[in-house]
Motif scaffolding. Structure first.
Motif, mmCIF file in Angstrom:
data_model
loop_
_atom_site.group_PDB
_atom_site.id
_atom_site.type_symbol
_atom_site.label_atom_id
_atom_site.label_comp_id
_atom_site.label_asym_id
_atom_site.label_seq_id
_atom_site.Cartn_x
_atom_site.Cartn_y
_atom_site.Cartn_z
ATOM 1 N N ALA A 19 0.829 -1.198 0.000
ATOM 2 C CA ALA A 19 0.000 0.000 0.000
ATOM 3 C C ALA A 19 0.867 1.253 0.000
ATOM 4 O O ALA A 19 0.571 2.235 -0.703
ATOM 5 C CB ALA A 19 -0.930 -0.001 1.208
ATOM 6 N N SER A 20 1.945 1.234 0.760
ATOM 7 C CA SER A 20 2.854 2.381 0.797
ATOM 8 C C SER A 20 3.517 2.594 -0.558
ATOM 9 O O SER A 20 3.621 3.725 -1.047
ATOM 10 C CB SER A 20 3.925 2.192 1.857
ATOM 11 O OG SER A 20 3.346 2.103 3.130
ATOM 12 N N LEU A 22 2.409 1.653 -3.487
ATOM 13 C CA LEU A 22 1.400 2.113 -4.432
ATOM 14 C C LEU A 22 1.136 3.601 -4.249
ATOM 15 O O LEU A 22 1.063 4.356 -5.211
ATOM 16 C CB LEU A 22 0.111 1.312 -4.248
ATOM 17 C CG LEU A 22 -1.069 1.716 -5.121
ATOM 18 C CD1 LEU A 22 -0.742 1.450 -6.585
ATOM 19 C CD2 LEU A 22 -2.305 0.958 -4.718
ATOM 20 N N THR A 23 1.023 4.038 -3.008
ATOM 21 C CA THR A 23 0.766 5.445 -2.725
ATOM 22 C C THR A 23 1.916 6.320 -3.214
ATOM 23 O O THR A 23 1.690 7.361 -3.844
ATOM 24 C CB THR A 23 0.561 5.660 -1.214
ATOM 25 O OG1 THR A 23 -0.520 4.831 -0.778
ATOM 26 C CG2 THR A 23 0.259 7.097 -0.897
ATOM 27 N N LEU A 24 3.147 5.898 -2.953
ATOM 28 C CA LEU A 24 4.303 6.673 -3.398
ATOM 29 C C LEU A 24 4.409 6.733 -4.918
ATOM 30 O O LEU A 24 4.727 7.767 -5.492
ATOM 31 C CB LEU A 24 5.585 6.099 -2.812
ATOM 32 C CG LEU A 24 5.787 6.332 -1.321
ATOM 33 C CD1 LEU A 24 7.002 5.564 -0.834
ATOM 34 C CD2 LEU A 24 5.933 7.806 -1.024
ATOM 35 N N MET A 26 1.956 6.479 -7.056
ATOM 36 C CA MET A 26 0.885 7.335 -7.569
ATOM 37 C C MET A 26 1.237 8.801 -7.356
ATOM 38 O O MET A 26 0.996 9.642 -8.223
ATOM 39 C CB MET A 26 -0.442 6.989 -6.903
ATOM 40 C CG MET A 26 -1.025 5.679 -7.387
ATOM 41 S SD MET A 26 -2.526 5.164 -6.554
ATOM 42 C CE MET A 26 -3.531 6.600 -6.583
ATOM 43 N N ALA A 27 1.810 9.127 -6.197
ATOM 44 C CA ALA A 27 2.190 10.507 -5.925
ATOM 45 C C ALA A 27 3.269 10.967 -6.899
ATOM 46 O O ALA A 27 3.241 12.102 -7.378
ATOM 47 C CB ALA A 27 2.675 10.642 -4.484
#
Length: 85
Positions: A19-20, A22-24, A26-27
């Motif tokens: 999840a981390s 994926l978030t990074l 995407m950012a």
């Protein structure tokens, strides 16, 4: 105050890591998309005395032999400097 110890299973760790990541990612993708809209006409004027280069920069074809020699010389110079000689 006492701290509660939580046990983190391998599955939980992998889930949180994914999840981390994926978030990074995407950012980072959104940051690149935001910069893609930059236009030279919309950029603030440069202060006096500073020349703003044309975009995109002009491409100059490099001589492969000269580039290889510069890279080799730079490497040798760094090795020589690091060894103190």
């Amino acid at each position: 105050m006492s701290r509660q110890q939580t046990s983190l299973s391998r599955k939980g760790f992998l889930k949180r890591s994914g999840a981390s990541l994926l978030t990074l990612s995407m950012a980072a993708g959104l940051g690149g998309a935001a910069l893609a809209g930059c236009d030279k006409d919309k950029i603030a004027d440069a202060p006096d005395g500073i020349e703003v280069p044309d975009w995109p920069y002009n491409y100059v074809k490099l001589d492969p032999e000269a580039a290889a020699q510069r890279a080799y010389d730079g490497y040798q110079r760094r090795i020589h400097d690091d060894l103190g000689g």
